[in-house]
Write a protein that holds these residues in place. Structure first.
Motif, mmCIF file in Angstrom:
data_model
loop_
_atom_site.group_PDB
_atom_site.id
_atom_site.type_symbol
_atom_site.label_atom_id
_atom_site.label_comp_id
_atom_site.label_asym_id
_atom_site.label_seq_id
_atom_site.Cartn_x
_atom_site.Cartn_y
_atom_site.Cartn_z
ATOM 1 N N GLU A 1 6.474 -15.187 46.257
ATOM 2 C CA GLU A 1 7.159 -13.927 46.515
ATOM 3 C C GLU A 1 8.215 -13.679 45.445
ATOM 4 O O GLU A 1 8.898 -14.599 45.011
ATOM 5 C CB GLU A 1 7.829 -13.967 47.888
ATOM 6 C CG GLU A 1 8.401 -12.663 48.353
ATOM 7 C CD GLU A 1 7.344 -11.639 48.720
ATOM 8 O OE1 GLU A 1 7.642 -10.447 48.616
ATOM 9 O OE2 GLU A 1 6.235 -12.019 49.124
ATOM 10 N N VAL A 2 8.353 -12.427 45.024
ATOM 11 C CA VAL A 2 9.404 -12.007 44.117
ATOM 12 C C VAL A 2 10.285 -11.051 44.888
ATOM 13 O O VAL A 2 9.792 -10.119 45.519
ATOM 14 C CB VAL A 2 8.817 -11.307 42.859
ATOM 15 C CG1 VAL A 2 9.931 -10.740 41.987
ATOM 16 C CG2 VAL A 2 7.951 -12.277 42.070
ATOM 17 N N ASP A 3 11.574 -11.255 44.850
ATOM 18 C CA ASP A 3 12.518 -10.395 45.554
ATOM 19 C C ASP A 3 13.647 -10.032 44.596
ATOM 20 O O ASP A 3 13.981 -10.814 43.702
ATOM 21 C CB ASP A 3 13.084 -11.113 46.774
ATOM 22 C CG ASP A 3 13.651 -10.134 47.791
ATOM 23 O OD1 ASP A 3 13.641 -8.914 47.533
ATOM 24 O OD2 ASP A 3 14.132 -10.584 48.844
ATOM 25 N N ARG B 1 15.521 -11.418 53.631
ATOM 26 C CA ARG B 1 14.111 -11.581 53.359
ATOM 27 C C ARG B 1 13.822 -12.958 52.784
ATOM 28 O O ARG B 1 12.827 -13.579 53.150
ATOM 29 C CB ARG B 1 13.627 -10.510 52.382
ATOM 30 C CG ARG B 1 13.620 -9.117 52.974
ATOM 31 C CD ARG B 1 13.093 -8.123 52.010
ATOM 32 N NE ARG B 1 14.039 -7.912 50.933
ATOM 33 C CZ ARG B 1 13.957 -6.944 50.051
ATOM 34 N NH1 ARG B 1 12.985 -6.095 50.092
ATOM 35 N NH2 ARG B 1 14.849 -6.823 49.110
ATOM 36 N N VAL B 2 14.663 -13.409 51.880
ATOM 37 C CA VAL B 2 14.443 -14.706 51.247
ATOM 38 C C VAL B 2 14.544 -15.818 52.286
ATOM 39 O O VAL B 2 13.715 -16.736 52.306
ATOM 40 C CB VAL B 2 15.447 -14.932 50.100
ATOM 41 C CG1 VAL B 2 15.323 -16.334 49.546
ATOM 42 C CG2 VAL B 2 15.232 -13.918 49.001
ATOM 43 N N LEU B 3 15.535 -15.746 53.158
ATOM 44 C CA LEU B 3 15.703 -16.781 54.175
ATOM 45 C C LEU B 3 14.502 -16.838 55.119
ATOM 46 O O LEU B 3 14.093 -17.914 55.549
ATOM 47 C CB LEU B 3 16.987 -16.557 54.963
ATOM 48 C CG LEU B 3 18.279 -16.748 54.167
ATOM 49 C CD1 LEU B 3 19.486 -16.425 55.037
ATOM 50 C CD2 LEU B 3 18.372 -18.152 53.621
ATOM 51 N N HIS C 1 11.378 -16.136 54.331
ATOM 52 C CA HIS C 1 10.301 -16.812 53.596
ATOM 53 C C HIS C 1 10.534 -18.322 53.561
ATOM 54 O O HIS C 1 9.592 -19.103 53.690
ATOM 55 C CB HIS C 1 10.188 -16.269 52.176
ATOM 56 C CG HIS C 1 9.599 -14.895 52.103
ATOM 57 N ND1 HIS C 1 8.335 -14.604 52.549
ATOM 58 C CD2 HIS C 1 10.116 -13.739 51.640
ATOM 59 C CE1 HIS C 1 8.089 -13.327 52.360
ATOM 60 N NE2 HIS C 1 9.152 -12.776 51.815
ATOM 61 N N ILE C 2 11.781 -18.725 53.407
ATOM 62 C CA ILE C 2 12.095 -20.153 53.393
ATOM 63 C C ILE C 2 11.806 -20.754 54.764
ATOM 64 O O ILE C 2 11.231 -21.835 54.878
ATOM 65 C CB ILE C 2 13.562 -20.380 52.974
ATOM 66 C CG1 ILE C 2 13.742 -19.997 51.507
ATOM 67 C CG2 ILE C 2 13.984 -21.824 53.220
ATOM 68 C CD1 ILE C 2 15.186 -19.980 51.047
ATOM 69 N N LEU C 3 12.203 -20.050 55.808
ATOM 70 C CA LEU C 3 11.978 -20.536 57.167
ATOM 71 C C LEU C 3 10.493 -20.696 57.481
ATOM 72 O O LEU C 3 10.078 -21.668 58.109
ATOM 73 C CB LEU C 3 12.630 -19.582 58.180
ATOM 74 C CG LEU C 3 12.431 -19.928 59.654
ATOM 75 C CD1 LEU C 3 13.209 -21.200 59.988
ATOM 76 C CD2 LEU C 3 12.883 -18.783 60.522
ATOM 77 N N LEU C 4 9.688 -19.757 57.010
ATOM 78 C CA LEU C 4 8.263 -19.779 57.325
ATOM 79 C C LEU C 4 7.426 -20.599 56.345
ATOM 80 O O LEU C 4 6.224 -20.742 56.532
ATOM 81 C CB LEU C 4 7.719 -18.346 57.373
ATOM 82 C CG LEU C 4 8.302 -17.461 58.475
ATOM 83 C CD1 LEU C 4 7.727 -16.064 58.388
ATOM 84 C CD2 LEU C 4 8.077 -18.067 59.845
ATOM 85 N N ALA C 5 8.053 -21.139 55.321
ATOM 86 C CA ALA C 5 7.301 -21.924 54.340
ATOM 87 C C ALA C 5 6.787 -23.211 54.977
ATOM 88 O O ALA C 5 7.480 -23.864 55.755
ATOM 89 C CB ALA C 5 8.194 -22.253 53.151
ATOM 90 N N ASP C 6 5.565 -23.556 54.660
ATOM 91 C CA ASP C 6 4.936 -24.755 55.205
ATOM 92 C C ASP C 6 5.343 -25.962 54.361
ATOM 93 O O ASP C 6 5.045 -26.012 53.167
ATOM 94 C CB ASP C 6 3.416 -24.582 55.185
ATOM 95 C CG ASP C 6 2.704 -25.662 55.956
ATOM 96 O OD1 ASP C 6 3.328 -26.705 56.231
ATOM 97 O OD2 ASP C 6 1.528 -25.457 56.287
ATOM 98 N N PRO C 7 6.025 -26.945 54.953
ATOM 99 C CA PRO C 7 6.467 -28.120 54.196
ATOM 100 C C PRO C 7 5.321 -28.931 53.589
ATOM 101 O O PRO C 7 5.547 -29.707 52.673
ATOM 102 C CB PRO C 7 7.222 -28.963 55.221
ATOM 103 C CG PRO C 7 7.517 -28.069 56.354
ATOM 104 C CD PRO C 7 6.487 -26.988 56.329
#
Length: 145
Positions: free
Chosen positions: A138-140, A1-3, A5-11
């Protein structure tokens, strides 16, 4: 899940910040329901004729077969509440030290120039991936035994 969110994060929103908190001995920080305390009592062996010593745990004991599910339930509930707060439109009271933490002169070490280029400025999003509009919060929870 964390990965994901990182992948979809807008730079465009800047670098991604992650925080890992180790709650070692977290079992011992979750109180037991007072009605359940007697059911978890442990009788210690004593010599004959000596009154037995009984230990009654007031916090979640390690080794009790229901401790891991209870601990996971508590941590997942905390994550759900934190995410609900993050995704709501409620304003959050600033921390008393927020203004001090936001001072740029405290963030840049003396050996680094404050005018150095942003290392993330040339990163462009993959056009094939969907992009969320606002920054992601996000909190995971991950429980590692």
């Amino acid at each position: 899940r964390v990965l994901r969110h990182i992948l979809l994060a807008d730079p465009q929103h800047g670098p991604i910040y992650l925080l890992k908190i180790d709650i070692a001995d977290g079992f011992y920080r979750i109180d037991v329901n007072p009605d359940d305390v007697p059911t978890l009592g442990v009788v210690f062996p004593t010599p004959p004729g000596v009154e037995p010593l009984i230990a009654l745990p007031l916090v979640l004991p390690m080794g009790w077969k229901n401790s891991p599910p209870a601990f996971c339930t508590a941590t997942e509930t905390i994550a759900d509440l934190a995410n609900a707060r993050l995704h709501s439109q409620q304003s959050i009271r600033p921390h008393p030290l927020s203004s001090r933490a936001a001072r740029q002169d405290l963030l840049v070490p003396p050996s680094v120039s404050a005018t150095s280029a942003d290392p993330f400025s040339d990163i462009r999003p993959d056009p094939c991936l969907p992009r969320p509009k606002p920054p992601i919060s996000e909190v995971d929870v991950y429980v590692d035994d």
